[in-house]
Design a protein around this motif. Structure first.
Motif, PDB file in Angstrom:
ATOM      1  N   ARG A  14      78.877  52.509   5.560  1.00 17.27           N
ATOM      2  CA  ARG A  14      78.197  52.412   7.100  1.00 17.27           C
ATOM      3  C   ARG A  14      76.940  53.079   6.948  1.00 17.27           C
ATOM      4  NH1 ARG A  14      78.199  57.845   8.526  1.00 17.27           N
ATOM      5  NH2 ARG A  14      79.653  59.246   7.542  1.00 17.27           N
ATOM      6  N   LEU A  16      74.237  55.848   7.511  1.00 19.29           N
ATOM      7  CA  LEU A  16      74.207  57.363   7.642  1.00 19.29           C
ATOM      8  C   LEU A  16      73.184  57.869   8.885  1.00 19.29           C
ATOM      9  CD1 LEU A  16      74.039  57.555   3.954  1.00 19.29           C
ATOM     10  CD2 LEU A  16      75.851  58.531   5.449  1.00 19.29           C
ATOM     11  N   GLU A  17      73.721  58.952   9.445  1.00 19.29           N
ATOM     12  CA  GLU A  17      72.799  59.290  10.667  1.00 19.29           C
ATOM     13  C   GLU A  17      71.988  60.417  10.082  1.00 19.29           C
ATOM     14  OE1 GLU A  17      73.287  58.374  13.861  1.00 19.29           O
ATOM     15  OE2 GLU A  17      74.797  56.965  13.251  1.00 19.29           O
ATOM     16  N   VAL A  18      70.863  60.665  10.855  1.00 18.91           N
ATOM     17  CA  VAL A  18      69.844  61.599  10.550  1.00 18.91           C
ATOM     18  C   VAL A  18      70.566  63.086  10.268  1.00 18.91           C
ATOM     19  CG1 VAL A  18      67.919  63.196  11.419  1.00 18.91           C
ATOM     20  CG2 VAL A  18      68.054  60.664  11.835  1.00 18.91           C
ATOM     21  N   GLU A  19      71.632  63.495  11.261  1.00 19.71           N
ATOM     22  CA  GLU A  19      71.973  64.781  10.878  1.00 19.71           C
ATOM     23  C   GLU A  19      72.941  64.835   9.638  1.00 19.71           C
ATOM     24  OE1 GLU A  19      72.694  62.705  13.624  1.00 19.71           O
ATOM     25  OE2 GLU A  19      71.197  63.737  14.835  1.00 19.71           O
ATOM     26  N   GLU A  20      73.481  63.845   9.108  1.00 23.27           N
ATOM     27  CA  GLU A  20      74.127  63.873   7.660  1.00 23.27           C
ATOM     28  C   GLU A  20      73.300  64.158   6.748  1.00 23.27           C
ATOM     29  OE1 GLU A  20      78.141  60.874   8.330  1.00 23.27           O
ATOM     30  OE2 GLU A  20      75.964  59.917   8.831  1.00 23.27           O
ATOM     31  N   VAL A  38      68.768  58.323   5.424  1.00 23.87           N
ATOM     32  CA  VAL A  38      68.706  58.276   6.823  1.00 23.87           C
ATOM     33  C   VAL A  38      68.619  56.751   7.101  1.00 23.87           C
ATOM     34  CG1 VAL A  38      67.706  58.831   8.998  1.00 23.87           C
ATOM     35  CG2 VAL A  38      67.689  60.483   7.257  1.00 23.87           C
ATOM     36  N   GLY A  39      69.673  56.181   7.892  1.00 23.70           N
ATOM     37  CA  GLY A  39      69.406  54.846   8.418  1.00 23.70           C
ATOM     38  C   GLY A  39      69.674  53.804   7.311  1.00 23.70           C
TER      39      GLY A  39
END
Length: 105
Positions: A14, A16-20, A38-39
């Motif tokens: 999947r 990944l999000e910025v916060e991760e 990111v992304g």
């Protein structure tokens, strides 16, 4: 002991999000680390370890990376890249022998 820059990437299923990735960056910061992903469907880090050999640096880097991934709450995806570069290798001009004799590998 030699200082090594260890780069490790893990890949998953999947985006990944910025916060991760910010969480991973915070977790590797004490290791003079930076994080990426990111992304993307991969996350990674470049960290600094001290070790007597490339193999020991990779082993320590993998352990530190796994701990940082756990602290960041990221999924435990398989590692798809791991490499270590000594300070001497990084400082040597391209094509020059490495002063400590530890060449790429």
């Amino acid at each position: 002991m030699t200082r090594w820059s260890v780069g490790i990437e893990a890949a998953g299923d999947r985006v990944l999000e910025v916060e991760e990735i910010i969480g991973l960056a915070d977790a590797v910061a004490p290791m003079q680390g930076i994080a990426s992903g990111v992304g993307d469907t991969r996350y990674g880090a470049q960290i600094v370890v001290e070790a007597a050999s490339r193999e020991a640096a990779l082993e320590q880097g993998r352990a530190d990376f796994a701990a940082a991934v756990a602290r960041a709450g990221l999924p435990e995806w398989p590692v798809v890249r791991a490499e270590a570069v000594s300070e001497a290798e990084d400082a040597a001009p391209e094509g020059e022998p490495v002063p400590d004799g530890d060449g790429p590998g």
